[in-house]
Design a protein around this motif. Structure first.
Motif, short mmCIF file in Angstrom:
data_model
loop_
_atom_site.label_atom_id
_atom_site.label_comp_id
_atom_site.label_asym_id
_atom_site.label_seq_id
_atom_site.Cartn_x
_atom_site.Cartn_y
_atom_site.Cartn_z
N PRO A 243 0.81 -1.22 0.00
CA PRO A 243 0.00 0.00 0.00
C PRO A 243 0.85 1.28 0.00
O PRO A 243 0.52 2.25 -0.69
N VAL A 244 1.95 1.27 0.74
CA VAL A 244 2.83 2.44 0.78
C VAL A 244 3.57 2.58 -0.54
O VAL A 244 3.79 3.68 -1.04
N LEU A 245 3.96 1.45 -1.12
CA LEU A 245 4.64 1.46 -2.42
C LEU A 245 3.72 2.01 -3.50
O LEU A 245 4.15 2.77 -4.38
N ARG A 246 2.44 1.66 -3.43
CA ARG A 246 1.48 2.18 -4.42
C ARG A 246 1.32 3.70 -4.27
O ARG A 246 1.11 4.41 -5.26
N GLU A 247 1.39 4.20 -3.06
CA GLU A 247 1.31 5.65 -2.85
C GLU A 247 2.51 6.35 -3.50
O GLU A 247 2.37 7.41 -4.13
N ALA A 248 3.69 5.74 -3.35
CA ALA A 248 4.88 6.30 -3.99
C ALA A 248 4.76 6.22 -5.51
O ALA A 248 5.14 7.16 -6.23
N GLN A 249 4.23 5.12 -6.00
CA GLN A 249 3.99 4.96 -7.44
C GLN A 249 3.09 6.08 -7.96
O GLN A 249 3.39 6.73 -8.97
N ALA A 250 2.00 6.33 -7.26
CA ALA A 250 1.06 7.38 -7.67
C ALA A 250 1.71 8.75 -7.63
O ALA A 250 1.51 9.58 -8.53
N ALA A 251 2.54 8.98 -6.60
CA ALA A 251 3.19 10.28 -6.47
C ALA A 251 4.17 10.52 -7.61
O ALA A 251 4.22 11.62 -8.19
N VAL A 252 4.94 9.49 -7.96
CA VAL A 252 5.89 9.64 -9.06
C VAL A 252 5.16 9.84 -10.38
O VAL A 252 5.52 10.71 -11.18
N GLU A 253 4.11 9.08 -10.60
CA GLU A 253 3.37 9.21 -11.86
C GLU A 253 2.66 10.56 -11.95
O GLU A 253 2.56 11.14 -13.04
N GLN A 254 2.19 11.09 -10.83
CA GLN A 254 1.58 12.43 -10.83
C GLN A 254 2.61 13.50 -11.16
O GLN A 254 2.34 14.45 -11.90
N THR A 255 3.82 13.34 -10.61
CA THR A 255 4.89 14.28 -10.90
C THR A 255 5.25 14.24 -12.38
O THR A 255 5.47 15.27 -13.03
N ILE A 256 5.31 13.02 -12.94
CA ILE A 256 5.60 12.85 -14.36
C ILE A 256 4.51 13.52 -15.20
O ILE A 256 4.78 14.21 -16.18
N SER A 257 3.26 13.32 -14.78
CA SER A 257 2.13 13.88 -15.52
C SER A 257 2.16 15.41 -15.51
O SER A 257 1.95 16.05 -16.54
N ARG A 258 2.43 15.97 -14.33
CA ARG A 258 2.49 17.44 -14.23
C ARG A 258 3.62 18.01 -15.07
O ARG A 258 3.50 19.08 -15.65
N GLY A 259 4.72 17.27 -15.12
CA GLY A 259 5.86 17.75 -15.89
C GLY A 259 5.75 17.48 -17.38
O GLY A 259 6.54 17.99 -18.17
N GLY A 260 4.76 16.67 -17.77
CA GLY A 260 4.57 16.35 -19.18
C GLY A 260 5.69 15.50 -19.76
O GLY A 260 5.90 15.48 -20.98
N TRP A 261 6.39 14.77 -18.87
CA TRP A 261 7.54 13.98 -19.34
C TRP A 261 7.10 12.78 -20.15
O TRP A 261 6.15 12.10 -19.82
#
Length: 272
Positions: A243-261
């Motif tokens: 569950p904690v790993l999935r939170e980190a996964q979501a956080a990284v993917e959100q950062t990627i999405s915001r950056g348009g990478w």
């Protein structure tokens, strides 16, 4: 164009390919090889290996001591150029550090490179493998949680292409090393969204990983948490750490999405 066909084309620079072969002849088991050892490892003649080593020495990538050769720190420029152009590691650094603090275990990010995964980011807490892991370390993708998390995203034809010609060895009695077993496991990983590997690469290691998706939906990397094996480690990995790993996964993917990478090359077409 197939690899074999390209190697026969006028665009193929054989000397460059051979020079990279020589650089790959250096590793943890053989950090200071002799000319004969480099020639043996690369399959090149002594004369060719000697010219390549002397050229690399002139360029500052190789040094010599007596009859032995060694890599110089300049080689790190090659890897750093990749990491600095990736941007993904900078986006994930904070999330990995927080993840490691929350679970009290070592956390890593890796990408797929041929048959291996390559570590591009790592937050160590303790050493859980006999091999020291750091940025640039390589492990066989088929026997690792991060490798399976990435491979599970490949379409059936791309996965078949990736597996073609490979020999999967059993590192421990628990290692899944047949094509049928690996395909079944990757189908399970794809369905559940995470990969759990317990004592398959080393007897004392258990790890769990999730894929990292870019804006276009392609899997570009994987995050994992590694821990010493114990009877309750697999259960703890799924119930408490996932569950904690999935939170980190979501956080990284959100950062990627915001950056348009977006990746330069998606895993979906890398093996097409």
């Amino acid at each position: 164009m197939a690899s074999e066909s390209f190697e026969e084309s006028p665009d193929y620079v054989q000397s460059l390919a051979r020079g990279l072969q020589v650089l790959r002849a250096f590793d943890r088991e053989l950090p200071s090889p002799s000319l004969s050892q480099v020639a043996e490892r690369t399959g090149l003649s002594r004369a060719v290996a000697r010219r390549l080593l002397l050229t690399l020495q002139h360029l500052g990538y190789v040094g010599s001591r007596g009859r032995s050769f060694f890599l110089t720190p300049r080689v790190l420029e090659l890897g750093y150029s990749y990491l600095s152009s990736l941007d993904l590691t900078e986006m994930a650094q904070q999330s990995l550090e927080l993840l490691s603090q929350r679970v009290g275990e070592s956390c890593s990010m890796a990408v797929l490179d041929g048959t291996d995964i390559v570590y591009v980011l790592r937050v160590p807490v303790r050493r859980v493998m006999s091999v020291a892991l750091g940025v640039g370390a390589r492990l066989p993708a088929f026997a690792t949680s991060m490798g399976r998390a990435i491979l599970a995203d490949l379409a059936d034809d791309a996965l078949a292409a990736w597996m073609k010609g490979q020999t999967f060895r059993a590192y421990t009695p628990q290692t899944l090393h047949t094509v049928s077993a690996l395909k079944a496991e990757l189908a399970r990983v794809r369905k559940q969204g995470y990969a759990l590997v317990s004592r398959e690469l080393e007897h004392g290691l258990c790890s769990i990983a999730v894929p990292i998706h870019a804006v276009d939906g392609s899997v570009v990397a994987a995050l994992n948490v590694g821990m010493p094996y114990s009877d309750d480690a697999p259960g703890r990995a799924v119930k408490q750490i996932l569950p904690v790993l999935r939170e980190a996964q979501a956080a990284v993917e959100q950062t990627i999405s915001r950056g348009g990478w977006l990746p330069h090359l998606t895993m979906k077409n890398a093996y097409a």
